[in-house]
Motif scaffolding. Structure first.
Motif, PDB file in Angstrom:
ATOM      1  N   LEU A 101       0.787  -1.093  -0.117  1.00  0.00           N
ATOM      2  CA  LEU A 101       0.276  -0.021  -0.053  1.00  0.00           C
ATOM      3  C   LEU A 101       1.014   1.194  -0.025  1.00  0.00           C
ATOM      4  N   GLY A 102       2.132   1.090   0.576  1.00  0.00           N
ATOM      5  CA  GLY A 102       3.193   2.367   0.732  1.00  0.00           C
ATOM      6  C   GLY A 102       3.464   2.607  -0.784  1.00  0.00           C
ATOM      7  N   GLY A 103       3.286   1.671  -1.645  1.00  0.00           N
ATOM      8  CA  GLY A 103       3.796   2.152  -3.194  1.00  0.00           C
ATOM      9  C   GLY A 103       2.890   3.038  -3.775  1.00  0.00           C
ATOM     10  N   GLY A 159      -1.264  -3.802   3.371  1.00  0.00           N
ATOM     11  CA  GLY A 159      -1.168  -2.496   4.376  1.00  0.00           C
ATOM     12  C   GLY A 159      -0.220  -2.885   5.324  1.00  0.00           C
ATOM     13  N   PHE A 160      -0.521  -3.181   6.620  1.00  0.00           N
ATOM     14  CA  PHE A 160       0.344  -3.485   7.618  1.00  0.00           C
ATOM     15  C   PHE A 160       0.261  -5.116   7.864  1.00  0.00           C
ATOM     16  N   PHE A 186       8.671  -5.202  10.465  1.00  0.00           N
ATOM     17  CA  PHE A 186       9.015  -3.773  10.962  1.00  0.00           C
ATOM     18  C   PHE A 186       9.998  -3.801  11.751  1.00  0.00           C
ATOM     19  N   LYS A 187      10.389  -5.151  12.274  1.00  0.00           N
ATOM     20  CA  LYS A 187      11.394  -5.046  13.534  1.00  0.00           C
ATOM     21  C   LYS A 187      12.965  -4.732  12.859  1.00  0.00           C
ATOM     22  N   ASN A 188      12.782  -5.424  11.784  1.00  0.00           N
ATOM     23  CA  ASN A 188      14.028  -5.647  10.571  1.00  0.00           C
ATOM     24  C   ASN A 188      14.342  -4.283  10.197  1.00  0.00           C
ATOM     25  N   ALA A 189      13.287  -3.360  10.064  1.00  0.00           N
ATOM     26  CA  ALA A 189      13.295  -1.830   9.287  1.00  0.00           C
ATOM     27  C   ALA A 189      13.738  -0.874  10.466  1.00  0.00           C
ATOM     28  N   GLY A 190      13.623  -1.256  11.765  1.00  0.00           N
ATOM     29  CA  GLY A 190      13.589  -0.333  12.883  1.00  0.00           C
ATOM     30  C   GLY A 190      12.443   0.372  13.167  1.00  0.00           C
ATOM     31  N   PRO A 249      -4.810  -0.860  11.526  1.00  0.00           N
ATOM     32  CA  PRO A 249      -4.889  -2.552  11.973  1.00  0.00           C
ATOM     33  C   PRO A 249      -3.625  -3.092  11.458  1.00  0.00           C
ATOM     34  N   ILE A 250      -3.138  -4.213  12.275  1.00  0.00           N
ATOM     35  CA  ILE A 250      -2.253  -5.057  11.508  1.00  0.00           C
ATOM     36  C   ILE A 250      -2.902  -6.370  11.368  1.00  0.00           C
TER      37      ILE A 250
END
Ligand code: NAP
Length: 247
Positions: free
Chosen positions: A129-131, A172-173, A179-183, A192-193
């Motif tokens: 979705l970020g794209g 989306g999420f 996320f952890k790997n990306a900091g 919502p995840i």
């Protein structure tokens, strides 16, 4: 891991033989062993680092050596960096572009011709979705995912009538170690995840219907659609607000 593992589990359940690719050999071997026993499918393990420019070629050759005729390619491996663009370490900068952009495009380029020759095959490209817009705090990542979306859109049209399908999946999420790997502190995210199964289910449904872009959840669909109703500036600010990279 994550979404890729969910795809592997689903395809094994459906009786498809698999070639699993990632860097973590031990995790791949453990998953392969589990899937072989649970589903009786053949699972090959190909340990490669997709940030190496020659890895895609080696994966293609590996499949050839194993006589693995690839009917479905899932370009899922990907990574991000959360923070200001000017702070991205150069190593990470190159890794993100190599894995998200170069490997996705190169694997598609390598496996597509034989699918076209056989008049059948499918490619699932995992975008985001970020794209759909630049995301402040995730600038490089969102740009790589825009690349995947536009490439997939063009190929979807080019491939009409060939019997080969291609889709861009835009989650989306999703609850993975991404996320952890990306900091990126997932606790800050203001949406919502979802679970990985939602992505797999939506991808397969969308592929069947020969969709171009797939938004797995209702919220993803609403956010994608509502972009048409507000200014670009608001879309970008909202994307930054939802991702909340800085809290
Ligand atoms: N999670 C989300 O919220 C979300 C949302 C939208 C889109 N996506 C996209 O979904 C895809 C999968 O992400 P995920 O959430 O499943 O993340 P994840 O749990 O971190 O899994 C990423 C996978 O990519 C592999 N990978 C990473 N770098 C690699 C490299 N250099 N060479 C080979 N394999 C590599 C990892 O294996 P190794 O570390 O063993 O190599 C791992 O299997 C990504 O393209 C991501 O952009 C995720």
């Amino acid at each position: 891991m994550g979404i890729g593992e969910a795809f592997a589990r689903e395809f094994a359940c459906k009786g498809h033989n698999l070639v699993l690719v990632a860097r973590s050999g031990d995790k791949l071997q453990a998953l392969a062993e589990e899937l072989r026993h649970a589903s009786g499918v053949e699972v090959e393990v190909c340990i490669e680092d997709l940030s190496d420019v020659d890895s895609s070629g080696r994966i293609y050759e590996f499949c050839g050596r194993k006589h693995a005729c690839v009917d479905l390619l899932v370009n899922c491996a990907g990574l991000s960096y959360a923070g200001d663009f000017s702070d991205i370490p150069f190593e990470k900068f190159e890794e993100i572009i190599m894995v998200n952009v170069i490997a996705t495009a190169k694997l598609t380029r390598l496996f597509l011709p034989s699918m076209v020759a056989r008049k059948q095959g499918s490619i699932i490209n995992i975008a985001s979705l970020g794209g759909l817009q630049g995301v402040p705090g995730l600038g490089l990542y969102s740009a790589t995912k825009s690349f995947i979306m536009t490439l997939t859109e063009a190929l979807h049209e080019e491939l009409k009538g060939t019997g080969v399908k291609i889709v861009a999946v835009c989650p989306g999420f999703i609850n993975t170690s991404f996320f952890k790997n990306a900091g990126h502190d997932a606790a800050n995210i203001r949406l919502p995840i979802s679970g990985t199964d939602i992505v797999v289910k939506a991808a397969l449904k969308g592929l069947k219907k020969n969709r171009i872009r797939i938004f797995p959840t209702l919220i993803d669909n609403i956010l994608a659609f509502s972009q048409r109703l507000v200014s670009r500036g608001i879309v970008i600010r909202l994307a930054g607000f939802f991702a909340a990279v800085k809290g």
